[in-house]
Design a protein around this motif. Structure first.
Motif, PDB file in Angstrom:
ATOM      1  N   PHE A  15      28.029  31.022 -26.781  1.00 23.87           N
ATOM      2  CA  PHE A  15      26.983  31.102 -26.042  1.00 23.87           C
ATOM      3  C   PHE A  15      28.357  30.937 -25.132  1.00 23.87           C
ATOM      4  CE2 PHE A  15      23.921  30.509 -29.187  1.00 23.87           C
ATOM      5  CZ  PHE A  15      23.335  30.969 -28.693  1.00 23.87           C
ATOM      6  N   PHE A  16      28.150  31.877 -24.205  1.00 26.26           N
ATOM      7  CA  PHE A  16      28.993  31.588 -22.561  1.00 26.26           C
ATOM      8  C   PHE A  16      28.322  31.664 -21.161  1.00 26.26           C
ATOM      9  CE2 PHE A  16      32.006  33.573 -26.107  1.00 26.26           C
ATOM     10  CZ  PHE A  16      33.096  33.148 -25.121  1.00 26.26           C
ATOM     11  N   PRO A  20      26.179  25.150 -17.921  1.00 26.77           N
ATOM     12  CA  PRO A  20      26.000  24.905 -19.406  1.00 26.77           C
ATOM     13  C   PRO A  20      24.483  24.165 -19.030  1.00 26.77           C
ATOM     14  CG  PRO A  20      27.649  23.393 -18.100  1.00 26.77           C
ATOM     15  CD  PRO A  20      27.308  24.040 -17.075  1.00 26.77           C
ATOM     16  N   SER A  21      23.598  24.776 -18.204  1.00 29.53           N
ATOM     17  CA  SER A  21      22.148  24.052 -18.980  1.00 29.53           C
ATOM     18  C   SER A  21      22.168  25.128 -19.052  1.00 29.53           C
ATOM     19  CB  SER A  21      20.945  24.230 -17.742  1.00 29.53           C
ATOM     20  OG  SER A  21      21.527  24.687 -15.980  1.00 29.53           O
ATOM     21  N   GLU A  22      22.467  26.825 -19.047  1.00 26.12           N
ATOM     22  CA  GLU A  22      22.105  27.985 -19.515  1.00 26.12           C
ATOM     23  C   GLU A  22      22.413  27.908 -20.425  1.00 26.12           C
ATOM     24  OE1 GLU A  22      22.600  30.886 -15.462  1.00 26.12           O
ATOM     25  OE2 GLU A  22      24.284  30.501 -17.129  1.00 26.12           O
ATOM     26  N   ILE A  23      23.524  27.941 -20.667  1.00 27.87           N
ATOM     27  CA  ILE A  23      23.534  27.434 -22.454  1.00 27.87           C
ATOM     28  C   ILE A  23      23.477  26.542 -23.538  1.00 27.87           C
ATOM     29  CG2 ILE A  23      25.359  26.398 -24.289  1.00 27.87           C
ATOM     30  CD1 ILE A  23      27.732  27.998 -21.717  1.00 27.87           C
ATOM     31  N   ILE A  43      31.077  21.708 -23.726  1.00 27.55           N
ATOM     32  CA  ILE A  43      30.894  22.521 -23.196  1.00 27.55           C
ATOM     33  C   ILE A  43      31.439  22.519 -21.910  1.00 27.55           C
ATOM     34  CG2 ILE A  43      28.808  23.570 -21.262  1.00 27.55           C
ATOM     35  CD1 ILE A  43      27.026  22.181 -23.155  1.00 27.55           C
ATOM     36  N   VAL A  44      32.950  24.293 -22.167  1.00 25.40           N
ATOM     37  CA  VAL A  44      33.758  23.282 -21.345  1.00 25.40           C
ATOM     38  C   VAL A  44      34.088  24.887 -20.404  1.00 25.40           C
ATOM     39  CG1 VAL A  44      35.086  21.456 -21.764  1.00 25.40           C
ATOM     40  CG2 VAL A  44      35.226  23.756 -22.683  1.00 25.40           C
ATOM     41  N   PRO A  45      34.428  25.116 -19.254  1.00 24.16           N
ATOM     42  CA  PRO A  45      34.968  26.512 -19.118  1.00 24.16           C
ATOM     43  C   PRO A  45      35.914  27.304 -19.983  1.00 24.16           C
ATOM     44  CG  PRO A  45      34.783  25.267 -17.371  1.00 24.16           C
ATOM     45  CD  PRO A  45      35.097  24.064 -18.175  1.00 24.16           C
ATOM     46  N   GLN A  46      35.547  28.696 -19.818  1.00 25.09           N
ATOM     47  CA  GLN A  46      36.904  28.713 -20.448  1.00 25.09           C
ATOM     48  C   GLN A  46      37.201  30.497 -20.813  1.00 25.09           C
ATOM     49  OE1 GLN A  46      36.548  28.774 -25.327  1.00 25.09           O
ATOM     50  NE2 GLN A  46      35.228  26.961 -25.136  1.00 25.09           N
ATOM     51  N   ALA A  68      31.213  27.962 -22.143  1.00 24.49           N
ATOM     52  CA  ALA A  68      31.624  28.133 -23.431  1.00 24.49           C
ATOM     53  C   ALA A  68      30.555  26.981 -24.553  1.00 24.49           C
ATOM     54  CB  ALA A  68      32.435  28.650 -24.315  1.00 24.49           C
ATOM     55  N   ALA A  69      30.046  26.734 -25.520  1.00 22.55           N
ATOM     56  CA  ALA A  69      30.097  26.437 -26.520  1.00 22.55           C
ATOM     57  C   ALA A  69      30.117  26.712 -27.267  1.00 22.55           C
ATOM     58  CB  ALA A  69      29.001  25.324 -26.003  1.00 22.55           C
ATOM     59  N   THR A  70      30.313  26.283 -28.397  1.00 24.93           N
ATOM     60  CA  THR A  70      30.227  26.464 -29.793  1.00 24.93           C
ATOM     61  C   THR A  70      29.489  25.795 -30.651  1.00 24.93           C
ATOM     62  OG1 THR A  70      31.805  27.727 -29.662  1.00 24.93           O
ATOM     63  CG2 THR A  70      31.290  27.014 -31.838  1.00 24.93           C
TER      64      THR A  70
END
Length: 78
Positions: A15-16, A20-23, A43-46, A68-70
């Protein structure tokens, strides 16, 4: 890509978002947690790129840096 292409028993979704809260909100709203997905890291900027068949890469999202978070699960869960 099929499971036989990469010889893994896991599958993931990334998810992008701009925060972070949106993800996290989108992850829980999608029902993926109930389907066995769990966060795989921080969750880090990418920036995101897609690699073409010729090995070149193209920027996604206009090269914009997004959080982004996987999320991963065992593929046998599907």
């Amino acid at each position: 890509m099929s499971q036989s292409d990469n010889n893994t028993s896991e599958e993931g979704i990334t998810f992008f978002g701009s925060k972070p809260s949106e993800i996290l909100e989108s992850f829980y709203a999608s029902g993926l947690a109930a389907r066995g997905f769990a966060i795989a890291g921080r969750i880090v900027p990418q920036t995101a790129h897609v690699v073409t068949g010729t090995g070149e890469n193209d920027s996604l999202f206009g090269g914009e840096k997004l959080y982004a978070a996987t999320f991963m699960r065992n593929a046998q869960t599907s």
